[in-house]
Design a protein around this motif. Structure first.
Motif, PDB file in Angstrom:
ATOM      1  N   ALA A   1       0.825  -1.209   0.000  1.00 19.48           N
ATOM      2  CA  ALA A   1       0.000   0.000   0.000  1.00 19.48           C
ATOM      3  C   ALA A   1       0.857   1.256   0.000  1.00 19.48           C
ATOM      4  CB  ALA A   1      -0.925  -0.017   1.212  1.00 19.48           C
ATOM      5  N   ARG A   2       1.939   1.266   0.765  1.00 18.36           N
ATOM      6  CA  ARG A   2       2.781   2.468   0.860  1.00 18.36           C
ATOM      7  C   ARG A   2       3.555   2.709  -0.440  1.00 18.36           C
ATOM      8  NH1 ARG A   2       6.183   2.995   6.230  1.00 18.36           N
ATOM      9  NH2 ARG A   2       6.296   5.130   5.413  1.00 18.36           N
ATOM     10  N   PHE A   3       4.006   1.638  -1.096  1.00 22.09           N
ATOM     11  CA  PHE A   3       4.690   1.818  -2.373  1.00 22.09           C
ATOM     12  C   PHE A   3       3.717   2.271  -3.449  1.00 22.09           C
ATOM     13  CE2 PHE A   3       8.507  -0.044  -0.681  1.00 22.09           C
ATOM     14  CZ  PHE A   3       9.508   0.466  -1.491  1.00 22.09           C
ATOM     15  N   ARG A   4       2.495   1.790  -3.400  1.00 23.57           N
ATOM     16  CA  ARG A   4       1.497   2.272  -4.352  1.00 23.57           C
ATOM     17  C   ARG A   4       1.185   3.743  -4.132  1.00 23.57           C
ATOM     18  NH1 ARG A   4      -3.426  -2.107  -4.783  1.00 23.57           N
ATOM     19  NH2 ARG A   4      -2.241  -3.934  -5.464  1.00 23.57           N
ATOM     20  N   GLU A   5       1.121   4.170  -2.881  1.00 26.64           N
ATOM     21  CA  GLU A   5       0.869   5.579  -2.579  1.00 26.64           C
ATOM     22  C   GLU A   5       2.001   6.456  -3.101  1.00 26.64           C
ATOM     23  OE1 GLU A   5       0.400   5.657   1.613  1.00 26.64           O
ATOM     24  OE2 GLU A   5      -1.595   4.751   1.598  1.00 26.64           O
ATOM     25  N   LEU A   6       3.245   6.021  -2.877  1.00 29.80           N
ATOM     26  CA  LEU A   6       4.383   6.778  -3.400  1.00 29.80           C
ATOM     27  C   LEU A   6       4.331   6.806  -4.925  1.00 29.80           C
ATOM     28  CD1 LEU A   6       7.079   8.247  -3.257  1.00 29.80           C
ATOM     29  CD2 LEU A   6       8.209   6.013  -3.018  1.00 29.80           C
ATOM     30  N   ARG A   7       4.003   5.695  -5.534  1.00 34.99           N
ATOM     31  CA  ARG A   7       3.902   5.627  -6.998  1.00 34.99           C
ATOM     32  C   ARG A   7       2.876   6.630  -7.518  1.00 34.99           C
ATOM     33  NH1 ARG A   7       1.648   0.096  -9.250  1.00 34.99           N
ATOM     34  NH2 ARG A   7      -0.248   1.000  -8.361  1.00 34.99           N
ATOM     35  N   SER A   8       1.731   6.711  -6.859  1.00 35.47           N
ATOM     36  CA  SER A   8       0.699   7.658  -7.265  1.00 35.47           C
ATOM     37  C   SER A   8       1.173   9.095  -7.128  1.00 35.47           C
ATOM     38  CB  SER A   8      -0.562   7.428  -6.428  1.00 35.47           C
ATOM     39  OG  SER A   8      -1.566   8.364  -6.750  1.00 35.47           O
ATOM     40  N   ASP A   9       1.867   9.408  -6.041  1.00 38.77           N
ATOM     41  CA  ASP A   9       2.363  10.768  -5.822  1.00 38.77           C
ATOM     42  C   ASP A   9       3.417  11.142  -6.853  1.00 38.77           C
ATOM     43  OD1 ASP A   9       0.707  11.329  -3.678  1.00 38.77           O
ATOM     44  OD2 ASP A   9       2.144  10.612  -2.183  1.00 38.77           O
ATOM     45  N   VAL A  10       4.320  10.222  -7.141  1.00 37.00           N
ATOM     46  CA  VAL A  10       5.349  10.498  -8.159  1.00 37.00           C
ATOM     47  C   VAL A  10       4.695  10.706  -9.517  1.00 37.00           C
ATOM     48  CG1 VAL A  10       7.332   9.553  -9.403  1.00 37.00           C
ATOM     49  CG2 VAL A  10       7.178   9.288  -6.920  1.00 37.00           C
ATOM     50  N   SER A  11       3.716   9.870  -9.844  1.00 41.50           N
ATOM     51  CA  SER A  11       3.007   9.998 -11.118  1.00 41.50           C
ATOM     52  C   SER A  11       2.341  11.364 -11.242  1.00 41.50           C
ATOM     53  CB  SER A  11       1.966   8.882 -11.237  1.00 41.50           C
ATOM     54  OG  SER A  11       1.279   8.962 -12.474  1.00 41.50           O
ATOM     55  N   ARG A  12       1.716  11.834 -10.169  1.00 38.30           N
ATOM     56  CA  ARG A  12       1.049  13.137 -10.190  1.00 38.30           C
ATOM     57  C   ARG A  12       2.061  14.276 -10.339  1.00 38.30           C
ATOM     58  NH1 ARG A  12      -2.131  14.042  -5.063  1.00 38.30           N
ATOM     59  NH2 ARG A  12      -2.617  16.002  -6.155  1.00 38.30           N
ATOM     60  N   LEU A  13       3.196  14.150  -9.664  1.00 35.89           N
ATOM     61  CA  LEU A  13       4.217  15.191  -9.756  1.00 35.89           C
ATOM     62  C   LEU A  13       4.800  15.275 -11.160  1.00 35.89           C
ATOM     63  CD1 LEU A  13       6.050  14.629  -6.347  1.00 35.89           C
ATOM     64  CD2 LEU A  13       4.767  16.678  -7.031  1.00 35.89           C
ATOM     65  N   MET A  14       5.039  14.127 -11.777  1.00 38.88           N
ATOM     66  CA  MET A  14       5.585  14.136 -13.133  1.00 38.88           C
ATOM     67  C   MET A  14       4.557  14.656 -14.125  1.00 38.88           C
ATOM     68  SD  MET A  14       8.573  13.287 -12.470  1.00 38.88           S
ATOM     69  CE  MET A  14       9.366  12.611 -10.998  1.00 38.88           C
ATOM     70  N   ALA A  15       3.285  14.312 -13.909  1.00 33.40           N
ATOM     71  CA  ALA A  15       2.231  14.829 -14.789  1.00 33.40           C
ATOM     72  C   ALA A  15       2.148  16.349 -14.677  1.00 33.40           C
ATOM     73  CB  ALA A  15       0.894  14.188 -14.431  1.00 33.40           C
ATOM     74  N   ALA A  16       2.344  16.872 -13.472  1.00 32.28           N
ATOM     75  CA  ALA A  16       2.334  18.317 -13.277  1.00 32.28           C
ATOM     76  C   ALA A  16       3.467  18.976 -14.051  1.00 32.28           C
ATOM     77  CB  ALA A  16       2.440  18.648 -11.791  1.00 32.28           C
ATOM     78  N   GLN A  17       4.625  18.331 -14.089  1.00 32.96           N
ATOM     79  CA  GLN A  17       5.757  18.871 -14.837  1.00 32.96           C
ATOM     80  C   GLN A  17       5.473  18.917 -16.333  1.00 32.96           C
ATOM     81  OE1 GLN A  17       8.749  20.209 -13.815  1.00 32.96           O
ATOM     82  NE2 GLN A  17       7.746  20.161 -11.819  1.00 32.96           N
ATOM     83  N   LEU A  18       4.589  18.027 -16.794  1.00 32.92           N
ATOM     84  CA  LEU A  18       4.255  17.973 -18.217  1.00 32.92           C
ATOM     85  C   LEU A  18       3.018  18.799 -18.536  1.00 32.92           C
ATOM     86  CD1 LEU A  18       4.943  14.187 -18.876  1.00 32.92           C
ATOM     87  CD2 LEU A  18       6.357  16.139 -19.557  1.00 32.92           C
ATOM     88  N   GLY A  19       2.639  19.695 -17.613  1.00 35.05           N
ATOM     89  CA  GLY A  19       1.529  20.594 -17.877  1.00 35.05           C
ATOM     90  C   GLY A  19       0.235  20.237 -17.204  1.00 35.05           C
ATOM     91  N   GLY A  20       0.265  19.252 -16.322  1.00 37.78           N
ATOM     92  CA  GLY A  20      -0.941  18.851 -15.618  1.00 37.78           C
ATOM     93  C   GLY A  20      -1.218  19.726 -14.412  1.00 37.78           C
ATOM     94  N   SER A  21      -2.179  19.308 -13.611  1.00 37.59           N
ATOM     95  CA  SER A  21      -2.561  20.073 -12.426  1.00 37.59           C
ATOM     96  C   SER A  21      -1.462  20.021 -11.366  1.00 37.59           C
ATOM     97  CB  SER A  21      -3.862  19.518 -11.842  1.00 37.59           C
ATOM     98  OG  SER A  21      -4.902  19.549 -12.808  1.00 37.59           O
ATOM     99  N   PRO A  22      -1.303  21.086 -10.599  1.00 35.93           N
ATOM    100  CA  PRO A  22      -0.319  21.085  -9.506  1.00 35.93           C
ATOM    101  C   PRO A  22      -0.610  19.960  -8.516  1.00 35.93           C
ATOM    102  CG  PRO A  22      -1.129  23.303  -9.924  1.00 35.93           C
ATOM    103  CD  PRO A  22      -2.007  22.385 -10.714  1.00 35.93           C
ATOM    104  N   ALA A  23       0.430  19.461  -7.898  1.00 32.95           N
ATOM    105  CA  ALA A  23       0.281  18.340  -6.958  1.00 32.95           C
ATOM    106  C   ALA A  23       1.040  18.652  -5.687  1.00 32.95           C
ATOM    107  CB  ALA A  23       0.778  17.046  -7.605  1.00 32.95           C
ATOM    108  N   GLU A  24       0.648  19.733  -5.008  1.00 30.88           N
ATOM    109  CA  GLU A  24       1.384  20.175  -3.825  1.00 30.88           C
ATOM    110  C   GLU A  24       1.321  19.142  -2.698  1.00 30.88           C
ATOM    111  OE1 GLU A  24       3.372  22.660  -3.783  1.00 30.88           O
ATOM    112  OE2 GLU A  24       2.838  23.141  -5.850  1.00 30.88           O
ATOM    113  N   GLY A  25       0.163  18.538  -2.502  1.00 29.38           N
ATOM    114  CA  GLY A  25       0.061  17.514  -1.459  1.00 29.38           C
ATOM    115  C   GLY A  25       0.986  16.347  -1.729  1.00 29.38           C
TER     116      GLY A  25
END
Length: 228
Positions: A68-92
């Protein structure tokens, strides 16, 4: 490249371990894809194949909480990288990744193997927080490195979600993997060309040039001339 044992194939061609972790999530819309970190056994295998732990490391404490914790980190990293490519900010997500990165990763040691050569080992049994810290620190390093950040790409393969660093000469890499998505695209183009050629050169379609049709017309013309 793809690595793994049995039917489980991991992808380690993204250029960074944090992106390799993101590559284990289910690819939305792609037939046949599934959650790859679907239990403790497969997480243990990924940790070994990704070289976060040396081969043969016993992970007795690894359980569903780790997954569960590795999946949570995976989701957060995915959101941060998407933000770098023009997606929504992922401050949390950024706060959580920074928090994990502050942990202490397992210390490496060089020890003698059975054949006398030096091999890598860990100074202590790895825990979940320490291994999460390795991946989180890699994500922080990527996000704060202007060169690496500028090389971040999303695969142009149809429906593919994978991220990678484009370090190719001239920055012309289009796919997460030339052997997977690149080959899939080349096969699709070939099929489209073949389908178009077959439809256009149908010998039964009048007025369409085809070497075989032309030959048949010549032969028939000769026969008519002889009969006359």
């Amino acid at each position: 490249m793809a690595r793994g044992r049995g039917a489980r194939m991991w992808r380690f061609d993204a250029g960074r371990i944090c992106l390799d972790l993101v590559a284990t999530e289910r690819a939305g819309g792609v037939p046949g894809t599934c959650e790859q970190l679907d239990g403790p056994g497969h997480l243990a295998q990924w940790l070994t194949d990704a070289r976060l732990v040396p081969a043969g490391t016993v992970l007795d404490a690894l359980d569903g909480t780790w997954v569960a914790r590795f999946r949570e980190l995976r989701s957060d990293v995915s959101r941060l990288m998407a933000a770098q490519l023009g997606g929504s900010p992922a401050e949390g997500a950024l706060e959580r990744v920074n928090s994990l990165a502050s942990g202490a990763p397992p210390g490496p040691r060089a020890v003698r193997g059975a054949d006398g050569d030096l091999v890598r080992a860990l100074s202590a049994a790895p825990d979940c927080a320490g291994l999460l810290a390795v991946v989180a620190r890699d994500a922080v390093d990527l996000l704060t490195d202007p060169v690496a950040r500028a090389a971040l790409r999303r695969c142009q393969g149809e429906h593919c979600h994978r991220l990678y660093l484009d370090t190719s000469r001239g920055g012309r890499r289009r796919w997460c993997s030339g052997e997977v998505c690149g080959n899939r695209e080349r096969v699709a183009r070939h099929r489209r060309r073949t389908s178009g050629t077959t439809a256009t050169n149908d010998p039964g379609e009048p007025g369409v040039f085809d070497p075989r049709t032309r030959s048949a017309v010549v032969v028939r013309s000769v026969r008519l001339a002889r009969s006359s």
